[in-house]
Structures are given as C-alpha cells and as structure tokens.
Enzyme design. Structure first.
Site, short mmCIF file in Angstrom:
data_model
loop_
_atom_site.label_atom_id
_atom_site.label_comp_id
_atom_site.label_asym_id
_atom_site.label_seq_id
_atom_site.Cartn_x
_atom_site.Cartn_y
_atom_site.Cartn_z
N ASP A 192 -16.17 -11.14 -8.60
CA ASP A 192 -15.83 -10.23 -7.51
C ASP A 192 -15.09 -11.08 -6.48
O ASP A 192 -15.67 -12.01 -5.91
CB ASP A 192 -17.12 -9.67 -6.93
N VAL A 193 -13.80 -10.80 -6.26
CA VAL A 193 -12.99 -11.68 -5.40
C VAL A 193 -13.47 -11.69 -3.95
O VAL A 193 -13.09 -12.58 -3.19
CB VAL A 193 -11.49 -11.32 -5.44
N ASN A 224 -4.13 -10.43 -6.80
CA ASN A 224 -3.69 -9.06 -7.09
C ASN A 224 -4.76 -8.00 -6.88
O ASN A 224 -4.45 -6.84 -6.62
CB ASN A 224 -3.17 -9.01 -8.54
N TYR A 281 -6.74 1.03 3.83
CA TYR A 281 -5.84 0.41 2.85
C TYR A 281 -4.59 -0.15 3.55
O TYR A 281 -4.19 -1.31 3.32
CB TYR A 281 -5.46 1.44 1.79
N LYS A 309 -3.25 -4.10 3.84
CA LYS A 309 -1.96 -4.61 3.36
C LYS A 309 -1.12 -5.17 4.50
O LYS A 309 -0.37 -6.14 4.31
CB LYS A 309 -1.22 -3.51 2.60
C1 BGC Z 1 -0.97 2.55 -3.49
C2 BGC Z 1 -0.64 3.75 -4.35
C3 BGC Z 1 0.57 4.48 -3.81
C4 BGC Z 1 1.71 3.54 -3.51
C5 BGC Z 1 2.87 4.23 -2.81
C6 BGC Z 1 0.26 1.72 -3.33
O1 BGC Z 1 -0.01 0.56 -2.60
O2 BGC Z 1 -2.05 1.82 -4.06
O3 BGC Z 1 -1.76 4.63 -4.42
O4 BGC Z 1 1.01 5.45 -4.77
O5 BGC Z 1 1.25 2.48 -2.70
O6 BGC Z 1 2.46 5.05 -1.74
#
Ligand code: BGC
Length: 271
Positions: A69-70, A96, A169, A173
C-alpha cells in the site's frame, strides 16, 4: 545524431506502482518491451499483478510482482528492499497509484478526503523519497543512463482543471504537480530527473462510468477535441520516452497526454 539500435530502457530497473491494472499495467508492459526489468506493484489484486508479470516474461522480459500500500511508510520501504534484492538497483520510479472517492463537497467524509490524499499525494511522496535515497546511495551507472535516476509522477489534467464533485482528487493532483516541480528543482543538481504525466480521459477501470455506454462516451467526447478516448498505451509510450535518455534534458515538466482536453473545448463554438 545517434539512432537507437537497442531498446530505450535496456539494462534499467523500473518500479511502477499501481501496475496491476489501467495505466500502470500499460506502463509496466511497455517498460518490459523497452528492455527494463520491472517491479509490478499492486495492493489488492495479486492475480492481476501476476498476469502482467507473466505477460512481460512471455516476451522475454524480467518482472516481479510486489505487494504494498503506497500510503504505508513501512510497506513502501519493504517494497523497495524487495525490489533491490531482486534487481540490485533502481533506475526508474513511476509513482502511478491513484484512486478516486467521489462525493458532492457537502457530503464528502473526512475518510474520503484522507484516503485520496494519502494514496495519490502522500503515496507519491513516500515512493519518491525512497527512490531518491536509493539513487543517491547507489550512484550513477553511465552504462544504463546519463541520469542518476528518473521519477515520473502520474498526475492528471485535473492538476489544472477544477473538478466539481471530485475536490479531493483535484486537490491531490494539484499537490502532485507542485510536489513534482519542487522535487525536480531540488534534485536536478544531483543528476535526478523528475517529471510528470497528465493524462486526460484514458479507458481504464477508474472512469468506467464515463465511457462504458455509448451515451456516456458521446458526452465524454465533447471534452476531447481529438475525438477519441485515450488508451493506456498512449500514456505508456510517453512514459517510456520520459524514462529514457531521449528526454535527458526534460526536467520538472508535466507532459499533457490528453487529446486536447486542456484546450478549453467548450470555447470551440462559444465565447
Ligand atoms: C480521472 C478520470 C477522468 C479524467 C478526465 C482522470 O484523472 O481519474 O476519471 O476521466 O481524469 O477527466
């Protein structure tokens, strides 16, 4: 100009996290085909990881499956130890592993927030830190690469595109982007190259809902000027290049591989 007469990653040892499916699996196989020995990291699907290992071996490559598990410091260290025992050194890390836990903001639980940050951002920190330590300890091997080590951080178009309903998310990122650039700035003088890849919509399990029905795919294509959903190989080819000496002067860059998704496609007939 020298022309490649041998596979671009020949003799190199590469660890790919989250390699039992999706983009990671594509990268692991492309690395194997490019001549690298590959550590196929997985967390919960040993059979799928073994399938990728077998696919690499069946074409004459070297590979081993590594469970970790990273987001767990001890497991990450144990994984690098096991990788080192098997292959002797590490030349390339592809950080990744990534997950989504989507929720409207008002209903997002602390657990959903934490889990995504833990895997997507802290996981990359833990793996990159371990890789840098090893790159520095083992020194350069000019017979395999000009660099003392290469790290590729898997980002997303959502390092720049805000994403309602996916705040955890997108935050992870955005964090990956500046972690990658700050780390690249710090370790470039040690001969270590750190870069990122920002995929757009790639056909993998993480976004199955967005492409599995024709209606969903049509809606998704509105966001992609180039007119097709990406495949893991699209990202894998970029990763081979970023990990090879062909990109030796590329440092601290995010390579967008997104069919134009970051070109504000909504403006094509508007504005
Ligand atoms: C997400 C995907 C999405 C894509 C474009 C990715 O980083 O994990 O679910 O389709 O971005 O929006």
């Amino acid at each position: 100009m020298p022309v490649h007469v041998h596979p671009p990653l020949r003799g190199q040892k590469a660890l790919v996290t989250g390699a039992s499916s999706g983009i990671g699996a594509g990268i692991a196989q492309a690395f194997g085909a490019a001549g690298a020995a590959v550590g196929v990291n997985y967390r919960s699907h040993p059979d799928e990881a073994e399938r990728i290992v077998e696919a690499i071996r069946s074409t004459g490559g070297e590979a081993v499956a590594l469970k970790a598990d990273v987001s767990n410091e001890d497991e990450v260290r144990a994984m690098f130890r096991a990788f080192g025992t098997t292959f002797g050194r590490v030349d390339i890390l592809v950080a990744n592993s990534g997950i989504q836990q989507d929720a409207a903001f008002a209903g997002m639980t602390l657990d959903q927030w934490r889990r995504v940050i833990d895997v997507n951002l802290t996981g990359q920190f833990l793996c990159a830190r371990e890789a840098v330590r090893r790159f520095l300890a083992q020194g350069r091997d000019p017979s395999v690469s000009r660099a003392a080590g290469k790290i590729i951080c898997m980002s997303s178009v959502h390092e720049v595109i805000p994403w309602a309903g996916h705040v955890n998310y997108a935050a992870s990122k955005g964090g990956v982007m500046l972690m990658m650039k700050s780390l690249a700035q710090e370790v470039a003088e040690m001969g270590i190259r750190v870069n990122g890849i920002a995929p757009g919509a790639i056909r993998t399990p993480i976004n199955r809902e967005a492409w599995e029905t024709p209606e969903a795919e049509r809606k998704l294509l509105d966001l992609i000027p180039y007119g097709r959903v990406g495949e893991p190989e699209d990202i894998a080819k970029a990763a081979v290049w970023l990990a090879s000496d062909d990109s030796d002067y590329v440092v601290g860059t995010t390579l967008f591989v997104d069919g134009g998704m970051t070109l504000y496609p909504g403006f094509r007939d508007n504005g």
